[in-house]
Design a protein around this motif. Structure first.
Motif, PDB file in Angstrom:
ATOM      1  N   GLU A  59     -10.260 -10.190  -8.002  1.00 27.59           N
ATOM      2  CA  GLU A  59      -9.896  -9.529  -6.751  1.00 27.59           C
ATOM      3  C   GLU A  59     -10.764  -8.299  -6.559  1.00 27.59           C
ATOM      4  O   GLU A  59     -10.871  -7.451  -7.437  1.00 27.59           O
ATOM      5  N   GLU A  60     -11.425  -8.230  -5.396  1.00 26.42           N
ATOM      6  CA  GLU A  60     -12.254  -7.082  -5.080  1.00 26.42           C
ATOM      7  C   GLU A  60     -11.608  -6.187  -4.040  1.00 26.42           C
ATOM      8  O   GLU A  60     -11.888  -4.997  -3.981  1.00 26.42           O
ATOM      9  N   LEU A  61     -10.757  -6.770  -3.201  1.00 25.71           N
ATOM     10  CA  LEU A  61     -10.185  -6.019  -2.102  1.00 25.71           C
ATOM     11  C   LEU A  61      -8.826  -6.576  -1.760  1.00 25.71           C
ATOM     12  O   LEU A  61      -8.622  -7.786  -1.764  1.00 25.71           O
ATOM     13  N   SER A  62      -7.898  -5.695  -1.464  1.00 23.14           N
ATOM     14  CA  SER A  62      -6.577  -6.101  -1.022  1.00 23.14           C
ATOM     15  C   SER A  62      -6.266  -5.333   0.255  1.00 23.14           C
ATOM     16  O   SER A  62      -6.433  -4.120   0.312  1.00 23.14           O
ATOM     17  N   ILE A  63      -5.864  -6.056   1.293  1.00 23.43           N
ATOM     18  CA  ILE A  63      -5.545  -5.442   2.575  1.00 23.43           C
ATOM     19  C   ILE A  63      -4.069  -5.663   2.850  1.00 23.43           C
ATOM     20  O   ILE A  63      -3.578  -6.785   2.771  1.00 23.43           O
ATOM     21  N   GLY A  64      -3.348  -4.590   3.193  1.00 25.44           N
ATOM     22  CA  GLY A  64      -1.925  -4.708   3.472  1.00 25.44           C
ATOM     23  C   GLY A  64      -1.110  -4.702   2.195  1.00 25.44           C
ATOM     24  O   GLY A  64      -1.605  -4.399   1.119  1.00 25.44           O
ATOM     25  N   GLU A  65       0.147  -5.024   2.326  1.00 22.84           N
ATOM     26  CA  GLU A  65       1.061  -5.056   1.188  1.00 22.84           C
ATOM     27  C   GLU A  65       1.839  -6.362   1.201  1.00 22.84           C
ATOM     28  O   GLU A  65       2.071  -6.946   2.259  1.00 22.84           O
ATOM     29  N   SER A  66       2.247  -6.826   0.031  1.00 21.22           N
ATOM     30  CA  SER A  66       3.027  -8.064  -0.034  1.00 21.22           C
ATOM     31  C   SER A  66       4.483  -7.817   0.347  1.00 21.22           C
ATOM     32  O   SER A  66       5.156  -8.717   0.825  1.00 21.22           O
ATOM     33  N   GLU A  67       4.969  -6.602   0.132  1.00 26.05           N
ATOM     34  CA  GLU A  67       6.322  -6.232   0.521  1.00 26.05           C
ATOM     35  C   GLU A  67       6.320  -4.770   0.935  1.00 26.05           C
ATOM     36  O   GLU A  67       5.545  -3.978   0.422  1.00 26.05           O
ATOM     37  N   SER A  69       7.026  -1.771   4.274  1.00 24.37           N
ATOM     38  CA  SER A  69       7.193  -1.418   5.672  1.00 24.37           C
ATOM     39  C   SER A  69       6.371  -2.350   6.567  1.00 24.37           C
ATOM     40  O   SER A  69       5.251  -2.725   6.226  1.00 24.37           O
ATOM     41  N   ASP A  70       6.907  -2.738   7.724  1.00 21.58           N
ATOM     42  CA  ASP A  70       6.255  -3.693   8.623  1.00 21.58           C
ATOM     43  C   ASP A  70       4.861  -3.264   9.062  1.00 21.58           C
ATOM     44  O   ASP A  70       3.987  -4.100   9.268  1.00 21.58           O
TER      45      ASP A  70
END
Length: 93
Positions: A59-67, A69-70
């Motif tokens: 994994e190089e990049l993660s955008i957003g969250e899995s759980e 706030s909307d």
């Protein structure tokens, strides 16, 4: 969008790349496939077909969250693109 959905999109894009690497030369698979009482039994040899790691993901990049706030979660991704400067655009309806 949940992390599993993001991974599914990445894998769907990566499958053609993976398929081109499947044509590696080497020995034939030494395992066996059989059926016993309607159950498929696959036996693999102790030694792997290829001696070294053939493919790995990091994994190089993660955008957003899995759980959470909307406002930090994707709900219904319709498209993803990257421009020439490396900026990532996600269409989330």
């Amino acid at each position: 969008m949940k992390r599993n959905q993001i991974l599914a999109v990445i894998l769907a894009i990566s499958i053609p790349i993976l398929c081109t690497g499947c044509g590696q030369s080497g020995s034939e698979w030494a395992g066996s496939i059989s059926r016993d009482a309607g159950v498929v039994i696959v036996k693999n040899p102790i030694e792997p077909k290829y001696g070294s790691e053939v493919f790995s993901l990091e994994e190089e990049l993660s955008i957003g969250e899995s759980e959470g706030s909307d406002e930090y979660m994707f709900q219904d991704v319709r498209g993803i693109t990257v421009n020439g400067d490396g900026d990532i655009y996600v269409l989330d309806s």
